[in-house]
Enzyme design. Structure first.
Site, mmCIF file in Angstrom:
data_model
loop_
_atom_site.group_PDB
_atom_site.id
_atom_site.type_symbol
_atom_site.label_atom_id
_atom_site.label_comp_id
_atom_site.label_asym_id
_atom_site.label_seq_id
_atom_site.Cartn_x
_atom_site.Cartn_y
_atom_site.Cartn_z
ATOM 1 N N ASN A 219 -17.220 -25.207 10.239
ATOM 2 C CA ASN A 219 -16.159 -24.798 11.901
ATOM 3 C C ASN A 219 -16.056 -24.104 12.837
ATOM 4 O OD1 ASN A 219 -13.859 -27.278 9.919
ATOM 5 N ND2 ASN A 219 -16.071 -28.122 11.309
ATOM 6 N N ASP B 172 -11.022 -36.470 8.302
ATOM 7 C CA ASP B 172 -12.142 -36.197 9.450
ATOM 8 C C ASP B 172 -11.717 -37.203 10.511
ATOM 9 O OD1 ASP B 172 -14.024 -35.553 10.587
ATOM 10 O OD2 ASP B 172 -15.741 -36.899 9.371
#
Ligand code: IPE
Ligand code: IPE
Ligand code: MG
Length: 269
Positions: free
Chosen positions: A97, A49
């Site tokens: 996502n 991330d």
């Protein structure tokens, strides 16, 4: 100094945390040797991330962060193999996502296809076995083709097993396993009351892969974001503030050192 020694004596958790400052002056060979002195995690999973923030901080578009993140993934897999890790799972794109702007999703898909097509030879050469885990029904055709190409090419490799989680979500994975088991029950192939944890495990994308011993999340957030939620039941979690494109071999070694200091009790004493 005194305070640190005091809290080491009396605070159980203090001894477990790796104090980065203690290792600041040490070189990578020293860290490798330290890591080599204790048991290595068999399976390391990483929530990569921080690509977007990395790019934004430099005034670049988010997609250049994803491009940098792709290169980093390759580098870290090679390093993991070098230090003797057997299984690595990387969280590349989650079932959630797709909620991102169309431009970013399309850009990510193109980067993925490019990565699978271009790096193919390299991956074969360093002996990695690449497998993609996640749904396959929503990926663009060109991405799927590139994925299958790499999976086929690396099928016989056994250097390091690399699972790339793409359109992957832990809840989605468990839901699919439940559907498959329900189908078998309806067909009379299995009795509902005989469904065991092993049955569930063997219907997940990760069937046959040992659960992760260590899950590292970069980028500073402390959550699991639907990653390996079944498999992580007894994983050790390490959170790094470093944004993924800046994550280094050193940072991986520090995460493993932290893992090695944990006391894994599995519910026992
Ligand atoms: C992780 O980086 C990569 C993907 C989720 C595809 P992010 O894109 O989430 O980066 P941040 O969290 O916005 O910085
Ligand atoms: C998790 O990161 C997914 C990947 C790294 C692929 P996100 O950036 O999507 O997670 P949230 O939205 O911060 O929980
Ligand atoms: Mg993020």
């Amino acid at each position: 100094m005194l305070r640190k020694a005091f809290s080491r004596l009396f605070c159980g958790t203090e001894k477990r945390a790796v104090d980065r400052a203690d290792y600041d002056a040490k070189d990578i060979d020293y860290l490798k040797a330290q890591v080599g002195r204790a048991k290595l995690p068999l399976h390391v999973a990483i929530i990569m991330d921080g690509n977007g923030r990395w790019a934004q901080r430099q005034g670049l578009p988010r997609l250049s962060g994803h491009a940098a993140g792709g290169g980093k993934a390759e580098e870290i897999v090679k390093f993991a193999q070098e230090i003797g890790i057997k299984h690595v799972t990387l969280y590349v794109f989650s079932t959630e996502n797709w909620r991102r702007p169309k431009y970013e999703v399309e850009g990510l898909m193109n980067l993925l296809a490019e990565m699978f097509e271009k790096r193919l030879q390299d991956l074969v050469e360093y002996g990695a076995r690449i497998k993609v885990i996640g749904r396959r029904d929503r990926l663009p055709q060109h991405v799927l083709r590139a994925i299958i190409g790499v999976e086929d090419k690396t099928e016989a490799n056994a250097g390091i097993f690399v699972n790339l989680a793409i359109d992957y979500g832990g809840r989605d994975e468990i839901t699919r396993a439940v559907q498959q088991l329900a189908d078998k029950a309806v067909l009379g192939e299995i009795k509902p009351e005989s469904i065991s944890e092993e049955h569930v495990s063997s219907h997940l994308y990760t069937a046959g892969v040992p659960g992760p011993d260590l899950i590292v999340r970069t980028g500073g957030e402390m959550r699991i974001s639907n990653f390996l939620i079944w498999q992580s039941a007894y994983a050790e979690l390490v959170f790094s503030p470093v944004l993924w494109p800046d994550f280094s071999e050193r940072d991986l070694l520090l995460a493993i050192l932290e893992y090695q200091r944990r006391d894994r009790r599995f519910g026992s004493l």
